[in-house]
Scaffold this active site. Structure first.
Site, PDB file in Angstrom:
ATOM      1  N   ARG A 275      65.617  46.063  31.246  1.00 10.85           N
ATOM      2  CA  ARG A 275      65.361  46.544  32.624  1.00 10.85           C
ATOM      3  C   ARG A 275      64.090  47.380  32.753  1.00 10.85           C
ATOM      4  NH1 ARG A 275      71.174  47.499  32.886  1.00 10.85           N
ATOM      5  NH2 ARG A 275      72.105  45.683  33.864  1.00 10.85           N
TER       6      ARG A 275
ATOM      7  N   LYS B  30      50.187  44.342  38.640  1.00 15.20           N
ATOM      8  CA  LYS B  30      50.759  43.025  38.962  1.00 15.20           C
ATOM      9  C   LYS B  30      50.979  42.274  37.666  1.00 15.20           C
ATOM     10  CE  LYS B  30      49.101  41.941  43.614  1.00 15.20           C
ATOM     11  NZ  LYS B  30      48.227  41.043  44.400  1.00 15.20           N
TER      12      LYS B  30
ATOM     13  N   GLU C 111      35.042  37.865  39.425  1.00 13.82           N
ATOM     14  CA  GLU C 111      35.895  38.947  39.938  1.00 13.82           C
ATOM     15  C   GLU C 111      35.086  40.239  40.104  1.00 13.82           C
ATOM     16  OE1 GLU C 111      38.870  38.449  41.119  1.00 13.82           O
ATOM     17  OE2 GLU C 111      40.138  37.229  39.803  1.00 13.82           O
TER      18      GLU C 111
ATOM     19  N   LYS D 178      39.036  48.922  42.267  1.00 17.24           N
ATOM     20  CA  LYS D 178      40.389  48.364  42.270  1.00 17.24           C
ATOM     21  C   LYS D 178      41.428  49.483  42.290  1.00 17.24           C
ATOM     22  CE  LYS D 178      43.687  45.138  40.658  1.00 17.24           C
ATOM     23  NZ  LYS D 178      44.053  43.926  39.979  1.00 17.24           N
TER      24      LYS D 178
ATOM     25  N   GLU E 275      51.181  45.973  47.933  1.00 18.28           N
ATOM     26  CA  GLU E 275      50.544  45.000  48.818  1.00 18.28           C
ATOM     27  C   GLU E 275      51.288  44.808  50.140  1.00 18.28           C
ATOM     28  OE1 GLU E 275      48.487  41.821  46.749  1.00 18.28           O
ATOM     29  OE2 GLU E 275      48.853  40.519  48.452  1.00 18.28           O
TER      30      GLU E 275
ATOM     31  N   ARG F 150      45.957  46.033  50.182  1.00 19.10           N
ATOM     32  CA  ARG F 150      45.671  45.528  48.831  1.00 19.10           C
ATOM     33  C   ARG F 150      45.274  44.052  48.851  1.00 19.10           C
ATOM     34  NH1 ARG F 150      48.785  46.393  43.012  1.00 19.10           N
ATOM     35  NH2 ARG F 150      47.535  44.845  41.910  1.00 19.10           N
TER      36      ARG F 150
ATOM     37  N   ASN G 165      42.525  39.937  47.114  1.00 20.24           N
ATOM     38  CA  ASN G 165      42.823  38.506  47.034  1.00 20.24           C
ATOM     39  C   ASN G 165      41.741  37.651  47.662  1.00 20.24           C
ATOM     40  OD1 ASN G 165      45.302  36.727  46.342  1.00 20.24           O
ATOM     41  ND2 ASN G 165      45.971  38.852  46.327  1.00 20.24           N
TER      42      ASN G 165
ATOM     43  N   HIS H 127      41.185  34.054  46.675  1.00 21.39           N
ATOM     44  CA  HIS H 127      42.316  33.627  45.852  1.00 21.39           C
ATOM     45  C   HIS H 127      43.239  32.633  46.553  1.00 21.39           C
ATOM     46  CE1 HIS H 127      40.838  36.851  43.386  1.00 21.39           C
ATOM     47  NE2 HIS H 127      41.807  36.720  42.498  1.00 21.39           N
TER      48      HIS H 127
ATOM     49  N   HIS I 207      43.754  29.777  44.217  1.00 19.33           N
ATOM     50  CA  HIS I 207      45.048  29.443  43.603  1.00 19.33           C
ATOM     51  C   HIS I 207      45.419  27.984  43.895  1.00 19.33           C
ATOM     52  CE1 HIS I 207      46.585  33.893  43.269  1.00 19.33           C
ATOM     53  NE2 HIS I 207      45.725  33.570  42.332  1.00 19.33           N
TER      54      HIS I 207
ATOM     55  N   HIS J 214      40.432  30.606  36.061  1.00 18.13           N
ATOM     56  CA  HIS J 214      40.804  31.381  37.246  1.00 18.13           C
ATOM     57  C   HIS J 214      39.544  31.872  37.988  1.00 18.13           C
ATOM     58  CE1 HIS J 214      43.031  34.127  39.817  1.00 18.13           C
ATOM     59  NE2 HIS J 214      42.259  35.124  39.415  1.00 18.13           N
TER      60      HIS J 214
HETATM   61  P1  NAD Z   1      42.601  34.187  29.601  1.00 21.47           P
HETATM   62  O1  NAD Z   1      43.586  35.235  29.405  1.00 21.47           O
HETATM   63  O2  NAD Z   1      43.044  32.768  29.536  1.00 21.47           O
HETATM   64  O3  NAD Z   1      41.401  34.409  28.554  1.00 21.47           O
HETATM   65  C1  NAD Z   1      40.335  33.514  28.549  1.00 21.47           C
HETATM   66  C2  NAD Z   1      40.067  32.932  27.150  1.00 21.47           C
HETATM   67  O4  NAD Z   1      39.352  33.876  26.364  1.00 21.47           O
HETATM   68  C3  NAD Z   1      41.315  32.603  26.372  1.00 21.47           C
HETATM   69  O5  NAD Z   1      41.091  31.423  25.622  1.00 21.47           O
HETATM   70  C4  NAD Z   1      41.462  33.801  25.442  1.00 21.47           C
HETATM   71  O6  NAD Z   1      42.202  33.521  24.288  1.00 21.47           O
HETATM   72  C5  NAD Z   1      40.023  34.082  25.121  1.00 21.47           C
HETATM   73  N1  NAD Z   1      39.687  35.454  24.744  1.00 21.47           N
HETATM   74  C6  NAD Z   1      40.205  36.585  25.241  1.00 21.47           C
HETATM   75  N2  NAD Z   1      39.529  37.642  24.758  1.00 21.47           N
HETATM   76  C7  NAD Z   1      38.592  37.167  23.926  1.00 21.47           C
HETATM   77  C8  NAD Z   1      37.573  37.770  23.134  1.00 21.47           C
HETATM   78  N3  NAD Z   1      37.338  39.091  23.175  1.00 21.47           N
HETATM   79  N4  NAD Z   1      36.789  36.976  22.367  1.00 21.47           N
HETATM   80  C9  NAD Z   1      36.994  35.633  22.373  1.00 21.47           C
HETATM   81  N5  NAD Z   1      37.904  34.984  23.120  1.00 21.47           N
HETATM   82  C10 NAD Z   1      38.695  35.756  23.891  1.00 21.47           C
HETATM   83  O7  NAD Z   1      41.864  34.334  31.031  1.00 21.47           O
HETATM   84  P2  NAD Z   1      41.372  35.588  31.875  1.00 21.47           P
HETATM   85  O8  NAD Z   1      40.235  35.088  32.666  1.00 21.47           O
HETATM   86  O9  NAD Z   1      41.206  36.798  31.046  1.00 21.47           O
HETATM   87  O10 NAD Z   1      42.620  35.878  32.833  1.00 21.47           O
HETATM   88  C11 NAD Z   1      42.999  34.961  33.813  1.00 21.47           C
HETATM   89  C12 NAD Z   1      44.426  35.237  34.193  1.00 21.47           C
HETATM   90  O11 NAD Z   1      44.521  36.529  34.778  1.00 21.47           O
HETATM   91  C13 NAD Z   1      44.981  34.255  35.210  1.00 21.47           C
HETATM   92  O12 NAD Z   1      46.243  33.826  34.820  1.00 21.47           O
HETATM   93  C14 NAD Z   1      45.065  35.067  36.485  1.00 21.47           C
HETATM   94  O13 NAD Z   1      46.068  34.632  37.346  1.00 21.47           O
HETATM   95  C15 NAD Z   1      45.329  36.444  35.949  1.00 21.47           C
HETATM   96  N6  NAD Z   1      44.944  37.517  36.847  1.00 21.47           N
HETATM   97  C16 NAD Z   1      45.862  38.488  37.107  1.00 21.47           C
HETATM   98  C17 NAD Z   1      45.527  39.550  37.920  1.00 21.47           C
HETATM   99  C18 NAD Z   1      46.507  40.670  38.131  1.00 21.47           C
HETATM  100  O14 NAD Z   1      46.257  41.530  38.986  1.00 21.47           O
HETATM  101  N7  NAD Z   1      47.581  40.729  37.379  1.00 21.47           N
HETATM  102  C19 NAD Z   1      44.251  39.629  38.501  1.00 21.47           C
HETATM  103  C20 NAD Z   1      43.340  38.617  38.208  1.00 21.47           C
HETATM  104  C21 NAD Z   1      43.697  37.574  37.370  1.00 21.47           C
HETATM  105  N1  GLY Z   2      44.101  40.603  41.715  1.00 23.48           N
HETATM  106  C1  GLY Z   2      44.741  40.944  42.953  1.00 23.48           C
HETATM  107  C2  GLY Z   2      45.478  42.244  42.891  1.00 23.48           C
HETATM  108  O1  GLY Z   2      45.569  42.882  41.871  1.00 23.48           O
HETATM  109  O2  GLY Z   2      46.009  42.646  43.887  1.00 23.48           O
END
Ligand code: NAD
Ligand code: GLY
Length: 325
Positions: free
Chosen positions: A83, A105, A147, A189, A199, A203, A207, A210, A214, A227
């Site tokens: 939990r 998030k 971003e 942010k 949100e 907030r 997006n 997005h 998405h 992404h």
């Molecule tokens: P990712 O996590 O897939 O990483 C990208 C690639 O880089 C992967 O292959 C990873 O293994 C590799 N990698 C990571 N760090 C590395 C390093 N230092 N050296 C070499 N390779 C490395 O992608 P991302 O762009 O980091 O994240 C995208 C994700 O984040 C999506 O799923 C998206 O929906 C999510 N997201 C969430 C929020 C939120 O607020 N929670 C906001 C924006 C995006």
């Molecule tokens: N990436 C959108 C949010 O964190 O609200």
């Protein structure tokens, strides 16, 4: 429990584990399969298997070591395990350092759409070590810059102009430039999230790009476009919609498009039928009663939620699909 993946663990896990020794009685780790296509139930369950298999209890802290995919899965696992246990984000992509690790998030994807199953669960600490960015592939760096660029049009036009000036340094991974980009992005942010953590309204500015983005990710299949790439094309579409609604001047939207192009990011949308875009966007978390709500730009450096007729949106999609990149 350190949650990482098969790419990042060989690079940075040992160093993190060493620095955790003495802080926790036991340190366990799990390396998840790498990729957006693995941001699902099966992978989430593998984290629960590791937590339970290692006899972790409510005193456990979950560390996320990796990009946004690892961060979102590990954060969601921490939100649900027993939990809710604390978690700490150690983001290693530019995208995760400037966006996904901050703000609480957490989520996994559903076959019908992005991030539809999740929870708000704030990390106790976000530790951005920009030295990890030296090993990041170029395509991932550019996706992260999408971003970073996003924060300018929605919150700080002077920051947008700073990125225009310093883009070459950012692409060359100049340490000072990256440090400023990460710090300013996190400040913006954190400021937005502090005002509207769950949100309820404002907030949604974060997006920007997005809703269309998405739809691109889900429509093409998770992992086909990164992404940040989908967000880039999505921002061009959302800016075009803002112009058509009379909320944004055309020159600002052209400057956004040209900065994204200089960054090597896609500004042309993939050729899916407008009806498919609309169908996917109706599942967006911002939609209410089947009506799609878009994050729109209101002048330079501000954003708000708004709606548009399906015909107007179809026009924007057609223009974006046929734009030459
Ligand atoms: P990712 O996590 O897939 O990483 C990208 C690639 O880089 C992967 O292959 C990873 O293994 C590799 N990698 C990571 N760090 C590395 C390093 N230092 N050296 C070499 N390779 C490395 O992608 P991302 O762009 O980091 O994240 C995208 C994700 O984040 C999506 O799923 C998206 O929906 C999510 N997201 C969430 C929020 C939120 O607020 N929670 C906001 C924006 C995006
Ligand atoms: N990436 C959108 C949010 O964190 O609200």
């Amino acid at each position: 429990m350190v949650v990482s993946n098969s790419t990042v663990a060989p690079l940075y896990l040992e160093r993190l584990e060493r620095s955790l020794q003495g802080r926790h009685p036991r340190v366990h780790s799990i390396a998840l399969p790498d990729g957006e296509q693995h941001k699902d139930w099966a992978t989430l369950n593998a984290v629960f298997d590791a937590l339970l298999g290692s006899r972790c209890d409510r005193d456990t802290t979950v560390y996320a070591l990796g990009g946004g995919v690892v961060g979102d899965i590990a954060g969601f696992a921490a939100a649900c395990f027993m939990r809710g246990v604390p978690h700490i984000q150690v983001p290693t992509t530019l995208l995760a350092q400037v966006d996904s690790s901050v703000g609480g998030k957490t989520a996994i994807n559903h076959p019908l759409g992005k991030n539809l199953i999740g929870a708000f669960h704030q990390p106790q600490v976000v530790l951005c070590d920009i030295d990890t960015l030296v090993t990041l592939p170029d395509r991932e760096l550019r996706a992260g810059l999408a971003e970073v660029i996003k924060y300018g049009p929605i919150a700080d036009w002077a920051f947008f102009e700073w990125i225009e000036d310093r883009l070459d340094d950012l692409l060359a991974r100049d340490r000072q430039a990256l440090m400023h980009a990460v710090r300013r992005s996190c400040e913006i942010k954190a400021g937005v999230v502090a005002l509207d953590e769950r949100e309820g309204g404002s907030r949604a500015a974060l997006n920007f790009g997005h809703t269309f983005g998405h739809a691109i990710e889900a429509g093409l299949g998770f992992g086909t476009w990164l992404h940040g790439e989908a967000v880039a094309a999505g921002m061009v579409m959302a800016a075009a919609l803002s112009v058509r609604l009379g909320m944004l001047d055309r020159h600002a939207s052209e400057r956004l498009e040209s900065l994204l192009k200089r960054c090597g990011l896609p500004v042309q949308a993939p050729a899916m039928a407008p009806e498919r875009y609309l169908e996917l966007m109706r599942l967006d978390k911002k939609a209410r009663g089947g009506e799609i709500r878009f994050t729109l730009l209101v002048g330079r450096g501000a954003a708000r939620l708004g709606t548009a007729s399906d015909d107007l949106v179809r026009g924007v999609i057609a223009q974006a699909v046929h734009r030459s990149s």
